[in-house]
Design a protein around this motif. Structure first.
Motif, PDB file in Angstrom:
ATOM      1  N   GLN A 298     -33.428  75.575 -33.006  1.00 41.62           N
ATOM      2  CA  GLN A 298     -32.044  75.477 -33.454  1.00 41.62           C
ATOM      3  C   GLN A 298     -31.871  74.612 -34.703  1.00 41.62           C
ATOM      4  O   GLN A 298     -30.746  74.285 -35.076  1.00 41.62           O
ATOM      5  N   GLY A 299     -32.977  74.234 -35.337  1.00 35.23           N
ATOM      6  CA  GLY A 299     -32.869  73.583 -36.636  1.00 35.23           C
ATOM      7  C   GLY A 299     -33.256  72.121 -36.714  1.00 35.23           C
ATOM      8  O   GLY A 299     -33.139  71.511 -37.786  1.00 35.23           O
ATOM      9  N   ALA A 300     -33.719  71.519 -35.613  1.00 31.58           N
ATOM     10  CA  ALA A 300     -34.148  70.117 -35.672  1.00 31.58           C
ATOM     11  C   ALA A 300     -35.351  69.973 -36.594  1.00 31.58           C
ATOM     12  O   ALA A 300     -36.255  70.822 -36.603  1.00 31.58           O
ATOM     13  N   ASP A 301     -35.375  68.892 -37.356  1.00 32.09           N
ATOM     14  CA  ASP A 301     -36.484  68.647 -38.280  1.00 32.09           C
ATOM     15  C   ASP A 301     -37.608  67.869 -37.614  1.00 32.09           C
ATOM     16  O   ASP A 301     -38.785  68.173 -37.828  1.00 32.09           O
ATOM     17  N   TRP A 302     -37.257  66.827 -36.861  1.00 31.17           N
ATOM     18  CA  TRP A 302     -38.219  65.987 -36.164  1.00 31.17           C
ATOM     19  C   TRP A 302     -37.825  65.901 -34.698  1.00 31.17           C
ATOM     20  O   TRP A 302     -36.660  66.147 -34.349  1.00 31.17           O
ATOM     21  N   ILE A 303     -38.772  65.542 -33.857  1.00 29.28           N
ATOM     22  CA  ILE A 303     -38.490  65.185 -32.469  1.00 29.28           C
ATOM     23  C   ILE A 303     -38.711  63.678 -32.341  1.00 29.28           C
ATOM     24  O   ILE A 303     -39.794  63.171 -32.630  1.00 29.28           O
ATOM     25  N   HIS A 304     -37.666  62.974 -31.898  1.00 26.01           N
ATOM     26  CA  HIS A 304     -37.702  61.514 -31.798  1.00 26.01           C
ATOM     27  C   HIS A 304     -37.970  61.121 -30.348  1.00 26.01           C
ATOM     28  O   HIS A 304     -37.264  61.568 -29.438  1.00 26.01           O
ATOM     29  N   VAL A 305     -38.972  60.272 -30.145  1.00 27.63           N
ATOM     30  CA  VAL A 305     -39.373  59.864 -28.801  1.00 27.63           C
ATOM     31  C   VAL A 305     -39.155  58.357 -28.664  1.00 27.63           C
ATOM     32  O   VAL A 305     -39.831  57.561 -29.315  1.00 27.63           O
ATOM     33  N   ASP A 306     -38.205  57.977 -27.826  1.00 27.70           N
ATOM     34  CA  ASP A 306     -37.868  56.573 -27.621  1.00 27.70           C
ATOM     35  C   ASP A 306     -38.692  56.003 -26.467  1.00 27.70           C
ATOM     36  O   ASP A 306     -38.436  56.304 -25.300  1.00 27.70           O
ATOM     37  N   VAL A 307     -39.650  55.164 -26.801  1.00 30.94           N
ATOM     38  CA  VAL A 307     -40.539  54.553 -25.803  1.00 30.94           C
ATOM     39  C   VAL A 307     -40.020  53.162 -25.481  1.00 30.94           C
ATOM     40  O   VAL A 307     -39.901  52.308 -26.369  1.00 30.94           O
ATOM     41  N   MET A 308     -39.695  52.912 -24.209  1.00 31.72           N
ATOM     42  CA  MET A 308     -39.140  51.626 -23.774  1.00 31.72           C
ATOM     43  C   MET A 308     -39.940  51.088 -22.602  1.00 31.72           C
ATOM     44  O   MET A 308     -40.404  51.852 -21.756  1.00 31.72           O
ATOM     45  N   ASP A 309     -40.063  49.750 -22.563  1.00 26.10           N
ATOM     46  CA  ASP A 309     -40.999  49.138 -21.607  1.00 26.10           C
ATOM     47  C   ASP A 309     -40.358  48.288 -20.523  1.00 26.10           C
ATOM     48  O   ASP A 309     -41.051  47.712 -19.680  1.00 26.10           O
ATOM     49  N   GLY A 310     -39.026  48.143 -20.522  1.00 28.22           N
ATOM     50  CA  GLY A 310     -38.391  47.284 -19.533  1.00 28.22           C
ATOM     51  C   GLY A 310     -38.606  45.800 -19.781  1.00 28.22           C
ATOM     52  O   GLY A 310     -38.224  44.971 -18.953  1.00 28.22           O
ATOM     53  N   HIS A 311     -39.183  45.467 -20.909  1.00 29.58           N
ATOM     54  CA  HIS A 311     -39.483  44.077 -21.261  1.00 29.58           C
ATOM     55  C   HIS A 311     -38.849  43.740 -22.610  1.00 29.58           C
ATOM     56  O   HIS A 311     -37.978  42.870 -22.693  1.00 29.58           O
ATOM     57  N   PHE A 312     -39.255  44.450 -23.644  1.00 30.67           N
ATOM     58  CA  PHE A 312     -38.636  44.263 -24.958  1.00 30.67           C
ATOM     59  C   PHE A 312     -37.197  44.771 -24.948  1.00 30.67           C
ATOM     60  O   PHE A 312     -36.319  44.218 -25.616  1.00 30.67           O
ATOM     61  N   VAL A 313     -36.958  45.833 -24.191  1.00 35.11           N
ATOM     62  CA  VAL A 313     -35.609  46.368 -23.990  1.00 35.11           C
ATOM     63  C   VAL A 313     -35.390  46.589 -22.496  1.00 35.11           C
ATOM     64  O   VAL A 313     -36.347  46.758 -21.736  1.00 35.11           O
TER      65      VAL A 313
END
Length: 232
Positions: A31-46
């Motif tokens: 549908q036209g997305a240029d990139w796929i963004h993957v948000d990695v979170m650790d329960g510590h920094f965030v």
């Protein structure tokens, strides 16, 4: 990855259907997305836990374009090789995640991947000036990291404008992560951003079974940004 400053839309799979990541990645790209963004979170920094290298490896065959991996974790360095091996094209680390960000960026570059630097809403840009020769992307957080669906923090627009002036003609993307919609996209594009991460704004508009909604929202965000920037 050829560098240019055209507007890129990078849907964040944090807002996708967790039971259908592969299909969701294919759907938004179709549908036209240029990139796929993957948000990695650790329960510590965030204050949230999301994905790890194994998930990135699992979706990599379903991503035809750029996999943009945003590490909201601390420490970062022990995991760089794992995310590189899992297929990340860009690996972004937070300035605030550790005391040796220059070393972290060196380590990312050593894997052959593009290196990104993320900065939180409360972080100034003075330190970025000393890292410009190490980065391919600056990710400006326009929400406090840790959760999707938050409201855009308007005070960051001046920061984007200052970063754009600092970067000059260097081949460095300015990516915006947080609260991007048809209303906020023009504000950040006019200030100098060229990569817009959109999670809820895209994935709330459709589904794998009805992906046309994804496309409509991607096109609307892109068009609003391009008009604000004066693109034809």
């Amino acid at each position: 990855m050829t560098f240019d400053r055209r507007i890129r839309i990078a849907p964040s799979i944090l807002a996708a259907d967790f039971a259908a990541f592969g299909a969701e990645c294919r759907a938004v790209e179709d549908q036209g997305a240029d990139w796929i963004h993957v948000d990695v979170m650790d329960g510590h920094f965030v204050p949230n836990i999301t994905f790890g290298p194994q998930m990135c490896r699992a979706i990599r065959p379903h991503v035809r374009g750029v996999m943009d991996v945003h590490l909201m974790i601390a420490p970062v360095d022990p995991y760089i090789e794992a995310f590189a091996s899992a297929g990340a094209d860009i690996i972004t680390a937070h300035l605030e995640a550790g005391p040796h960000i220059h070393r972290t960026l060196q380590a990312i570059r050593a894997t052959g991947k593009k290196a990104g630097l993320a900065i939180n809403p409360g972080t100034g840009i003075d330190a970025v000036a000393h890292l410009l020769d190490m980065i391919d992307l600056v990710c400006v957080m326009t929400v406090n990291p840790g959760f999707g669906g938050q409201k855009f923090i308007h005070s960051q627009i001046d920061k984007i404008r200052s970063l754009r002036a600092m970067i000059g003609d260097r081949p460095i993307h300015i990516e915006i992560d947080g609260g991007i919609t048809e209303d906020t996209a023009p504000l950040v594009a006019a200030a100098g951003a060229d990569v817009l991460v959109a999670g809820s704004a895209v994935f709330s508009a459709g589904s794998v079974a009805a992906p046309e909604g994804y496309g409509a929202r991607i096109r609307a965000i892109r068009a609003a940004a391009e008009v604000a920037r004066g693109a034809p």
